[in-house]
Design a protein around this motif. Structure first.
Motif, PDB file in Angstrom:
ATOM      1  N   ASP A  44      -3.548   2.801  -5.941  1.00  0.00           N
ATOM      2  CA  ASP A  44      -3.937   1.149  -6.975  1.00  0.00           C
ATOM      3  C   ASP A  44      -2.854   0.473  -6.929  1.00  0.00           C
ATOM      4  N   ASN A  52      -0.206   5.884   0.805  1.00  0.00           N
ATOM      5  CA  ASN A  52      -2.180   6.637   0.511  1.00  0.00           C
ATOM      6  C   ASN A  52      -3.057   5.219   0.114  1.00  0.00           C
ATOM      7  N   GLU A  74      -5.774   4.509  -0.689  1.00  0.00           N
ATOM      8  CA  GLU A  74      -6.610   4.920  -2.104  1.00  0.00           C
ATOM      9  C   GLU A  74      -6.223   4.809  -3.342  1.00  0.00           C
TER      10      GLU A  74
END
Length: 339
Positions: free
Chosen positions: A150, A146, A148
């Motif tokens: 963190d 992912n 996106e």
């Protein structure tokens, strides 16, 4: 002839010993001459004839970001083990991480293509594998990344490096990628990685966090790399872990093997939250190196469980148990202390 990048690191030094012991002709890249002593020391763990074996390596001073020097290293090469990497979780080191891990890997891939190298093995990390965020669900090679999320700067650049390898495979380069967990091995007690964990535990690291990860012995890592390179397998990636273990359990096992106190105190998530903010403040005010980032704090409190079934099935491989690995590494740590 085989080329090994990152030959002075934990994986690289053990890989070199194994390849030379098998009678392979090997070139290895190094950046700093003093680190060659580390490789000699690793060789000495496994053979009384270590000096003669070490002298069979053709060492080349080069940097994976320096293309002219790399071009010289690729002369006559048929296989490449790309172990070189910059490992840090310091957010302000992103540009350096990107240059070495992504651009450096792109250079290796391009030179493999230019020189018609038959096969490349890239050492990535489980940090570059996606996350389920559910400790009851095993993470596999197909768990999606992912962008996106963190993610740590280290994970981002290792994932980017993998994209360069897959780009090379689309251009005709046969390649395999291995994604090891926390690699347990001797000889690098103060230079980060698992070696420094043994050093810290011996000297009195009496705290733990509610996290966990996958562990593997360095000998398993290099054995699997060689088996994959000698096989017909190509353009595949493999998670390499022997066992999933909580950090608390690892600390206890290592403390027992080292003969030191097993008492531990829990560092709670809210405490880590304060600590990484204080760490950021010290960096901003005094220029201190980051020791604890937000992403690292999150990793320390997360339980991730990885699935090793793909590589076990592909190679019919049996791993060294983590308990055995901890005992072996601890014994060599204590031997180095005595010596």
């Amino acid at each position: 002839m085989i080329l090994v990048t990152g030959g002075t690191g934990l994986v690289g030094s053990h890989l070199l010993y194994k390849l030379i012991s098998k009678g392979e002709k090997v070139k290895a890249i190094y950046r700093r001459a003093h680190k060659l002593e580390k490789v000699k020391h690793v060789f000495s763990y496994y053979s009384e004839n270590w000096e003669a074996l070490f002298n069979k390596i053709e060492w080349i001073e080069a940097d994976i970001t320096d293309i002219p020097k790399l071009q010289e290293a690729f002369t006559g090469i048929t296989q490449v083990y790309h172990c070189a990497a910059f490992i840090t979780f310091e957010p302000d080191k992103y540009k350096t991480l990107r240059k070495i891990n992504i651009e450096g890997t792109a250079n290796i891939v391009n030179l493999c293509l230019t020189n018609a190298v038959k096969k490349l093995c890239y050492v990535s990390s489980i940090a570059a594998i996606g996350n389920t965020h559910n400790p009851d669900t095993l993470i596999t090679e197909t768990t999606p990344w992912n962008p996106e999320a963190d993610n740590s700067v280290y994970a981002i650049t290792k994932y980017g490096a993998e994209l360069e390898v897959w780009r090379g495979s689309q251009e005709g380069l046969d390649a395999v990628i291995v994604n090891p967990g926390i690699i347990l091995g001797p000889g690098f007690w103060r230079s980060g990685g698992s070696g420094s964990l043994f050093n810290q535990i011996y000297k009195g690291m009496h705290f733990y966090t509610h996290g966990g990860s996958g562990y593997i012995d360095v000998l398993d890592v290099i054995n699997i790399m060689i088996l994959l390179m000698e096989s017909a397998i190509k353009n595949e990636g493999y998670i390499l872990i022997a066992e999933n273990l909580l950090f608390k359990d690892f600390n206890e096992k290592a403390a027992k093997a080292l003969g030191v106190s097993k008492k531990q105190k829990l560092v709670k998530p809210w405490q880590l939250s304060i600590l990484w903010r204080l760490d950021w403040l010290k960096h901003k005010l005094f220029g201190k190196r980051r020791q604890l980032s937000k992403q690292l704090a999150s990793t320390l409190t997360s339980v991730t469980k990885h699935d090793n079934s793909k590589v076990k099935t592909a190679l019919d491989y049996n791993f060294i148990t983590i308990e055995t690995s901890i005992k072996n590494v601890s014994n060599l740590y204590l031997k180095d202390l005595r010596d």
